[in-house]
Design an enzyme around this catalytic site. Sequence first.
Site, PDB file in Angstrom:
ATOM      1  N   GLU A  22      -5.838  -9.087   0.597  1.00 41.32           N
ATOM      2  CA  GLU A  22      -6.860  -8.095   0.271  1.00 41.32           C
ATOM      3  C   GLU A  22      -6.834  -7.847  -1.232  1.00 41.32           C
ATOM      4  O   GLU A  22      -5.789  -7.980  -1.874  1.00 41.32           O
ATOM      5  CB  GLU A  22      -6.570  -6.791   1.026  1.00 41.32           C
ATOM      6  CG  GLU A  22      -7.577  -5.687   0.775  1.00 41.32           C
ATOM      7  CD  GLU A  22      -7.345  -4.469   1.657  1.00 41.32           C
ATOM      8  OE1 GLU A  22      -8.090  -3.489   1.509  1.00 41.32           O
ATOM      9  OE2 GLU A  22      -6.421  -4.503   2.500  1.00 41.32           O
ATOM     10  N   GLU A 168     -11.751  -1.748  10.468  1.00 39.37           N
ATOM     11  CA  GLU A 168     -11.266  -0.414  10.844  1.00 39.37           C
ATOM     12  C   GLU A 168     -12.362   0.651  10.786  1.00 39.37           C
ATOM     13  O   GLU A 168     -12.169   1.744  10.244  1.00 39.37           O
ATOM     14  CB  GLU A 168     -10.074  -0.014   9.968  1.00 39.37           C
ATOM     15  CG  GLU A 168      -8.861  -0.881  10.201  1.00 39.37           C
ATOM     16  CD  GLU A 168      -7.610  -0.415   9.469  1.00 39.37           C
ATOM     17  OE1 GLU A 168      -7.688   0.537   8.660  1.00 39.37           O
ATOM     18  OE2 GLU A 168      -6.539  -1.006   9.701  1.00 39.37           O
ATOM     19  N   TYR A 239       1.015  -1.001  12.541  1.00 40.39           N
ATOM     20  CA  TYR A 239       2.155  -1.008  11.625  1.00 40.39           C
ATOM     21  C   TYR A 239       3.234  -0.086  12.183  1.00 40.39           C
ATOM     22  O   TYR A 239       2.930   0.926  12.820  1.00 40.39           O
ATOM     23  CB  TYR A 239       1.736  -0.513  10.232  1.00 40.39           C
ATOM     24  CG  TYR A 239       0.693  -1.366   9.557  1.00 40.39           C
ATOM     25  CD1 TYR A 239       1.054  -2.521   8.864  1.00 40.39           C
ATOM     26  CD2 TYR A 239      -0.658  -1.015   9.606  1.00 40.39           C
ATOM     27  CE1 TYR A 239       0.092  -3.299   8.238  1.00 40.39           C
ATOM     28  CE2 TYR A 239      -1.626  -1.791   8.979  1.00 40.39           C
ATOM     29  CZ  TYR A 239      -1.247  -2.933   8.298  1.00 40.39           C
ATOM     30  OH  TYR A 239      -2.187  -3.719   7.671  1.00 40.39           O
ATOM     31  N   GLU A 287      -4.092  -7.393  11.751  1.00 34.22           N
ATOM     32  CA  GLU A 287      -3.207  -6.685  10.814  1.00 34.22           C
ATOM     33  C   GLU A 287      -1.977  -6.240  11.588  1.00 34.22           C
ATOM     34  O   GLU A 287      -2.102  -5.509  12.581  1.00 34.22           O
ATOM     35  CB  GLU A 287      -3.874  -5.462  10.170  1.00 34.22           C
ATOM     36  CG  GLU A 287      -4.903  -5.779   9.112  1.00 34.22           C
ATOM     37  CD  GLU A 287      -5.357  -4.532   8.340  1.00 34.22           C
ATOM     38  OE1 GLU A 287      -4.527  -3.616   8.124  1.00 34.22           O
ATOM     39  OE2 GLU A 287      -6.541  -4.492   7.971  1.00 34.22           O
TER      40      GLU A 287
END
Length: 495
Positions: A22, A168, A239, A287
């Site tokens: 990114e 997202e 995450y 992700e």
Amino acid sequence: MIVDRSFRIGEVDKRMYGSFIEHLGRAVYGGIYEPGHDTADAAGFRNDVKALIQELNVPIIRYPGGNFVSGYNWEDGVGPVAERPRRLELAWRTLELNEVGTNEFFSWAKEVGSEVMMAVNLGTRGIDAARNLLEYTNHPGGTYWSDLRRSHGHEQPHAIKTWCLGNEMDGPWQIGHKTSEEYGRLALETARAMRLVDPTIELVACGSSSSSMATFPEWEAVTLEHTYEAVDYISLHQYYGNRNHDTANYLALTLDMDHFIHTVKSTCDYIKAKKRSKKTMHLSFDEWNVWYHSNDADRIIEPWSVAPPQLEDIYNFEDALLVGSMLITFLRHADRVKIACMAQLVNVIAPIMTENGGHAWKQTIFYPYLHASQYGRGVSLLPIVESPKYDSKDFTDVPYLDSAVVHNEEVEEITIFAVNRHLEEALDLVCDVRSFEGYRLLEFIVLENEDLKAVNTAEVERVKPQYSNRAKLDDGIVTARISKASWNVIRLKKQ
């Protein structure tokens, strides 16, 4: 453990070992791209970083975001570099130079052996920008956007196959955040327009940003009500961190990840049944990683700086163990998880770190990723496992042995991946592989360290794999001593 060649979960898609770049922090500027660096090529990309990425054998890289994409005008990143505008980058509040854009990134990805997974901006933009970008990258020529690409020095189309419909969009932090109804409608119409430009592409709809979102899993259900027949995948992001320094609970977090995947699969299958569809929705876990070490440092970064050191987690040994278990979890869902992208690849919550003007080096998490990418290709098998278990703060009946098995029929190899979650005791593994006749033990790779908080630096690599002699194969039975708190790779090959 019993391993039988007939107990197949599914083919492992090579894109399970994808990653993500990114325009964030030093991922691009100072990471993959640093003109003037001793190893930089003619285009300004670091060859030392390329070499480490090639070692990982990354099959696909998601680009250019991430939160960044929801405020990105792709036209800013094409054409003569000297004429490209500098922009306020609102997602991370930095200054974007636009020295690297679509064409530069595509050429670089080709050099490192990766496909590009391109994301389109459905935050501040929408259908028109998405179909124009697709025409620019994929149409052969004879139209405004394809001829513009050719005028920029790329005669042949990039033929990018996999596209993300935004990023997202369920998140209130996202520029252009939308409700599930708003996003579902926009994603459907964008998908229809893009398929008119290029019917051969694959499309990924935005799923939930994590399993902890208040809208999960209703977001998936509503989004898929609109897009089920128009897309090929729905995304998952997750995450984890060990903020409370509870290692036993931390290493059990893949049970949460497993539940996340099961819930999304169930939601997809509910919509499939509701629509009387014959199509099975696959998952793109695009992700995933450990992310928490850098949170405090990120709060004090000066806004509107260029490529500041954002999200630069320095990973320790226990992080490598969790990353190993996350990869094992993907393999156990190989029938539905077809794409996964470790976020990210260089500097930003990444397995590879660089010093500006200096060295590139491997973080602790580099090694489980490397081993899975190297040896986890083929068919994921379902091992029948009996393991002692423990309870932690948030989980009950956590198996000490976390494992997955891959059979690579092409090269006639079996790989057993195993994490011992026990922090004090070794495990004696007994694995029945008698359905694979004529195999021999090839090697036993172990990642272990007495210090769970041990880290690697540019100067010292404290956490790195070793070859062990604590395994043998006799009469179709593998026996191995699995050290406490360790990542293990046992490889067998037909003689």
